[in-house]
Scaffold this motif. Structure first.
Motif, PDB file in Angstrom:
ATOM      1  N   SER A 151       0.807  -1.218   0.093  1.00 25.76           N
ATOM      2  CA  SER A 151      -0.068  -0.168  -0.015  1.00 25.76           C
ATOM      3  C   SER A 151       0.853   1.188  -0.064  1.00 25.76           C
ATOM      4  O   SER A 151       0.299   2.252  -0.282  1.00 25.76           O
ATOM      5  CB  SER A 151      -1.025   0.086   1.218  1.00 25.76           C
ATOM      6  N   TYR A 184      -7.993  -3.872  -1.172  1.00 22.35           N
ATOM      7  CA  TYR A 184      -6.503  -3.786  -0.845  1.00 22.35           C
ATOM      8  C   TYR A 184      -5.828  -4.517  -2.025  1.00 22.35           C
ATOM      9  O   TYR A 184      -4.820  -3.920  -2.468  1.00 22.35           O
ATOM     10  CB  TYR A 184      -6.274  -4.224   0.628  1.00 22.35           C
ATOM     11  N   THR A 220      -3.457  -2.952  -4.992  1.00 22.41           N
ATOM     12  CA  THR A 220      -2.048  -3.158  -5.055  1.00 22.41           C
ATOM     13  C   THR A 220      -1.899  -3.586  -6.553  1.00 22.41           C
ATOM     14  O   THR A 220      -0.835  -3.416  -7.116  1.00 22.41           O
ATOM     15  CB  THR A 220      -1.585  -4.315  -4.001  1.00 22.41           C
TER      16      THR A 220
END
Length: 184
Positions: free
Chosen positions: A11, A145, A149
């Motif tokens: 992140s 998430y 990514t």
């Protein structure tokens, strides 16, 4: 103190959150990007853990290195510690990274602590996808998430086939766009 580098592999690539004056692709030898950390806070809870990335031993990892002005050292290190050391599942390490322009730089990064209760180890793609699917924490949905990514890695021309396969397993192909859609 002079400028220093921060190595990001997850992140931090798409949301560094700190001031920096230069960004370069970089390779870290001896560690690989892995969904090897159970998330009890940001992308899951203790009752329903998610998975987040960590640097685990072995291989190498291509990510981004951010050069931070020396006068911001204390501020940026404090920010990183607050962000990365919430449950102390990561170990702060100074490592050598090979920058895209050929230089080698010392960089701070955060590696998975294999002795911590949140260390998930080397999971298979299906097992990792099953943990990610449906998990939600303070920073949001775990699937987001992983997909964020992957999308940012692809935009940088960085392939992570294992992570891409996990993403394929959490998002049905008919709903996928971008890097997960094999028909593109």
């Amino acid at each position: 103190m002079g400028d220093f580098w921060v190595f990001g592999y997850g992140s931090l690539i798409w949301r560094p959150g700190f001031a920096h004056v230069e960004t370069q692709r970089a390779r870290l030898h001896g560690y690989r990007r892995s969904l090897c950390v159970y998330s009890f806070v940001h992308r899951g809870t203790r009752e329903r853990p998610g998975l987040v990335l960590g640097l685990d031993r072995g291989g190498s990892c291509i990510g981004l290195a951010f050069r931070v002005p020396g006068e911001l050292r204390d501020e940026v290190i404090a920010y990183l510690r607050e962000r990365e050391l919430v449950t102390n599942v990561y170990l702060e390490r100074w490592v050598k990274v090979a920058l895209e322009d050929g230089r080698v730089a010392d960089a701070v990064t955060y590696v998975a602590d294999r002795g911590h209760e949140q260390y998930a180890g080397a999971l298979g793609e299906a097992e990792a996808a099953a943990v990610v699917r449906g998990a939600v924490g303070q920073s949001g949905v775990n699937e987001d998430y992983v997909l964020n990514t992957i999308q940012h890695l692809e935009a940088l021309g960085i392939r992570d086939r294992w992570l891409e396969e996990v993403a394929r397993r959490i998002v049905p192909v008919e709903n996928a766009s971008g890097p997960l859609n094999p028909a593109r």
